[in-house]
Motif scaffolding. Structure first.
Motif, mmCIF file in Angstrom:
data_model
loop_
_atom_site.group_PDB
_atom_site.id
_atom_site.type_symbol
_atom_site.label_atom_id
_atom_site.label_comp_id
_atom_site.label_asym_id
_atom_site.label_seq_id
_atom_site.Cartn_x
_atom_site.Cartn_y
_atom_site.Cartn_z
ATOM 1 N N ASP A 1 0.829 -1.208 0.000
ATOM 2 C CA ASP A 1 0.000 0.000 0.000
ATOM 3 C C ASP A 1 0.865 1.261 0.000
ATOM 4 O OD1 ASP A 1 -2.284 -1.528 0.004
ATOM 5 O OD2 ASP A 1 -2.559 -1.425 2.187
ATOM 6 N N PHE A 2 1.932 1.247 0.794
ATOM 7 C CA PHE A 2 2.818 2.413 0.829
ATOM 8 C C PHE A 2 3.473 2.639 -0.526
ATOM 9 C CE2 PHE A 2 7.120 4.064 1.056
ATOM 10 C CZ PHE A 2 6.922 5.275 1.686
ATOM 11 N N LEU A 3 3.976 1.573 -1.137
ATOM 12 C CA LEU A 3 4.662 1.698 -2.411
ATOM 13 C C LEU A 3 3.720 2.234 -3.483
ATOM 14 C CD1 LEU A 3 7.344 1.268 -3.865
ATOM 15 C CD2 LEU A 3 6.592 -1.047 -4.422
ATOM 16 N N ARG A 4 2.468 1.802 -3.439
ATOM 17 C CA ARG A 4 1.484 2.320 -4.396
ATOM 18 C C ARG A 4 1.285 3.827 -4.207
ATOM 19 N NH1 ARG A 4 -1.680 -1.433 -3.873
ATOM 20 N NH2 ARG A 4 -2.926 -0.655 -2.116
ATOM 21 N N GLU A 5 1.169 4.259 -2.938
ATOM 22 C CA GLU A 5 1.015 5.691 -2.651
ATOM 23 C C GLU A 5 2.244 6.475 -3.126
ATOM 24 O OE1 GLU A 5 -1.428 7.401 -1.280
ATOM 25 O OE2 GLU A 5 -2.717 5.982 -0.224
ATOM 26 N N LEU A 6 3.412 5.954 -2.820
ATOM 27 C CA LEU A 6 4.649 6.647 -3.185
ATOM 28 C C LEU A 6 4.799 6.725 -4.702
ATOM 29 C CD1 LEU A 6 7.370 7.917 -2.333
ATOM 30 C CD2 LEU A 6 8.335 5.608 -2.360
ATOM 31 N N THR A 7 4.500 5.644 -5.379
ATOM 32 C CA THR A 7 4.620 5.604 -6.843
ATOM 33 C C THR A 7 3.703 6.639 -7.489
ATOM 34 O OG1 THR A 7 5.214 3.259 -6.803
ATOM 35 C CG2 THR A 7 4.363 4.149 -8.873
ATOM 36 N N ASP A 8 2.475 6.719 -7.021
ATOM 37 C CA ASP A 8 1.524 7.679 -7.584
ATOM 38 C C ASP A 8 2.021 9.112 -7.408
ATOM 39 O OD1 ASP A 8 -0.128 5.614 -8.320
ATOM 40 O OD2 ASP A 8 -1.490 5.819 -6.607
ATOM 41 N N LYS A 9 2.569 9.406 -6.251
ATOM 42 C CA LYS A 9 3.040 10.770 -5.985
ATOM 43 C C LYS A 9 4.298 11.086 -6.793
ATOM 44 C CE LYS A 9 1.179 10.572 -1.279
ATOM 45 N NZ LYS A 9 -0.053 11.322 -1.570
ATOM 46 N N ALA A 10 5.181 10.119 -6.915
ATOM 47 C CA ALA A 10 6.429 10.353 -7.643
ATOM 48 C C ALA A 10 6.177 10.579 -9.124
ATOM 49 C CB ALA A 10 7.378 9.173 -7.448
ATOM 50 N N LYS A 11 5.204 9.887 -9.674
ATOM 51 C CA LYS A 11 4.904 10.024 -11.096
ATOM 52 C C LYS A 11 4.368 11.411 -11.444
ATOM 53 C CE LYS A 11 4.046 5.136 -12.163
ATOM 54 N NZ LYS A 11 3.017 4.119 -12.500
ATOM 55 N N ASP A 12 3.826 12.110 -10.453
ATOM 56 C CA ASP A 12 3.255 13.436 -10.694
ATOM 57 C C ASP A 12 4.307 14.537 -10.724
ATOM 58 O OD1 ASP A 12 0.701 12.426 -10.869
ATOM 59 O OD2 ASP A 12 0.223 12.783 -8.759
ATOM 60 N N LEU A 13 5.548 14.209 -10.357
ATOM 61 C CA LEU A 13 6.601 15.226 -10.299
ATOM 62 C C LEU A 13 7.413 15.243 -11.592
ATOM 63 C CD1 LEU A 13 8.009 14.669 -6.694
ATOM 64 C CD2 LEU A 13 6.516 16.523 -7.458
#
Length: 495
Positions: free
Chosen positions: A287-299
């Motif tokens: 779950d954490f990795l999914r959250e982190l991945t989504d946020k990183a892709k937006d940068l």
């Protein structure tokens, strides 16, 4: 680029986003550095004579000047360092807050105070005060060219020292702006700047200053220490980190992921206490990795974007090497990868399944990359977080065990359910251990770092037992022995 004009060597300050020449600065040699330090000694005498209140008034005057001209400094930092204007403004704001704290707390922290003399010296009044070294040399970094050196400059000035500042060769204009602003606000060059490369810094170390505060890589820190050792000049070292963020099973995962990507990618990852390693409890890892991945892709790192360019060109090769090495050892890039490393910009990269001995785990990357590792429990998380030669900052996200986990981390600073928050608190010391250096800036510790303690005893009345005299008798010695035995020699009974 180095040129020679009128027998004075110079170098160019470049815009890291474009390569454009912004300004040209002198490469100051040892003779010039010595002359600047000599002038600083004169200014130091005047500055110390003002006392805490006089220095406070003038430092507040400088603080107001910086605030009034903040837009000018923001633009200069955006051009010379490359960071977005918003990040530059945040950095300057933090530096101003720390300057205000130092100016308004120096008297309380450093003024002479009474201490208990103890029973054996009860006839004496004992006091301790903290006195300035005179001249402090500050060798600053390029990644936070205002906030980081001001952690030394502001506190050294508040403690009563004059300062000679050698900014990074990548941000000399910012250093010159700070010195010029002080002169315009105060009218005396208590803060002066010398510019150049390593030789100029070495000359500052050899110039006989009272102390040198250095921020940079461990390798350069060793050279600074060696140069200072020649004159027994004490040093304060802040030498980077490989900071870890720990996520427990009861953590707020959205907040933890947001903190992880900001700590890893803010300032294009060029943060000594930035997040480079993340250790996540296995129950919430996916779950954490999914959250982190989504946020990183937006940068995106691009002109006008949230992430600026890599300021020091040589760092590009280090970032590329760390990513390539991790992937060659079986890691996966769930965001970014080798294609993320451009000529001037690096896109955010999230690596998983990275072996513990990979460079991306063991060496400071200093780019917008982060490794994420699954752990079975907090014992393993702490063990992995502590398995580094560095020891600067750290972060813990969790609830029930967050404080307990934080207290087990081998680091100079820890933030709980936030990231880098310790850096924004002026009353807290900032610094690390191991390869991250030693000594502290900020807070009472930071003020004392730029002073030496001066102890005074004053005899109030003659002692009952005069022991420091050749008129001492055998009877005096026997009485002293009985007194020590009565005071400290009795065995304690345990119930």
């Amino acid at each position: 680029m180095t040129t020679v004009a009128s027998e004075t060597a110079t170098f160019d300050s470049l815009n890291p986003a474009t390569g454009e020449v912004l300004s040209t600065h002198p490469i100051h040699d040892a003779a010039h550095v010595n002359a600047v330090v000599d002038r600083a000694r004169i200014e130091a005498s005047w500055w110390e004579s003002l006392g805490f209140d006089g220095r406070k008034e003038r430092l507040i005057r400088w603080q107001k000047y910086v605030v009034q001209h903040m837009d000018e400094l923001v633009e200069l930092m955006h051009l010379e360092n490359g960071k977005p204007a918003g990040d530059a403004a945040l950095e300057i704001t933090l530096a101003i807050d720390h300057l205000h704290w130092a100016a308004t707390h120096a008297g309380k922290v450093l003024k002479r105070r009474s201490v208990a003399p103890g029973l054996m010296m009860a006839n004496n009044a004992a006091t301790v005060g903290y006195r300035p070294f005179g001249v402090v040399g500050v060798i600053g970094p390029w990644n936070y060219p205002v906030y980081t050196p001001m952690g030394s400059i502001g506190y050294a000035l508040a403690a009563g020292n004059a300062v000679v500042f050698k900014p990074s060769e990548h941000t000399p204009g910012i250093g010159e702006w700070l010195a010029r602003s002080f002169l315009e606000a105060i009218g005396r060059p208590v803060l002066q700047v010398v510019t150049g490369f390593g030789e100029t810094g070495g000359a500052l170390c050899a110039a006989g200053v009272g102390k040198v505060a250095f921020t940079g890589s461990p390798a350069t820190a060793r050279r600074v220490m060696a140069a200072c050792a020649e004159t027994l000049t004490p040093v304060l070292i802040e030498a980077g980190g490989k900071d870890a963020l720990i996520v427990d099973e009861d953590a707020d995962l959205d907040a933890a992921a947001d903190a992880a990507i900001w700590g890893a990618a803010a300032n294009a990852g060029q943060t000594c206490a930035g997040v480079e390693r993340v250790y996540v409890h296995e129950r919430v890892y996916d779950d954490f990795l999914r959250e982190l991945t989504d946020k990183a892709k937006d940068l995106a790192a691009e002109p006008g974007g949230q992430l600026g360019p890599i300021t020091m060109p040589a760092q590009i090769d280090i970032i590329r090497r760390h990513i390539d090495d991790a992937l060659a050892r079986g890691a996966r890039a769930v965001v970014g990868g080798p294609e993320s490393v451009g000529e001037r910009y690096v896109q955010p990269t999230v690596l998983v399944d990275v072996p513990d001995d990979a460079a991306a785990i063991t060496e400071e990357t200093f780019g917008p990359t982060v490794t994420v590792t699954k752990v079975r429990d907090m014992d393993e998380a702490v063990a992995k977080a502590n398995a580094t030669a560095y020891g600067l900052g750290s972060t813990v996200f969790g609830k029930a065990r967050a404080v307990q986990v934080a207290e087990r981390l081998r680091a100079g600073m820890t933030a709980i359910n936030g990231v880098l928050t310790f850096a924004g608190v002026p009353s807290l010391p900032f610094g690390g251990i191991g390869e991250s250096g030693f000594g502290r800036i900020h807070g009472p510790d930071g003020l004392k770092e730029f002073t030496y303690s001066h102890a005074i005893t004053r005899q109030r009345f003659k002692p009952a037992l005069a022991m420091t005299t050749f008129r001492r008798t055998t009877k005096d010695e026997e009485r002293a022995g009985k007194l020590v035995s009565a005071l400290y020699g009795r065995s304690s009974k345990k119930g």
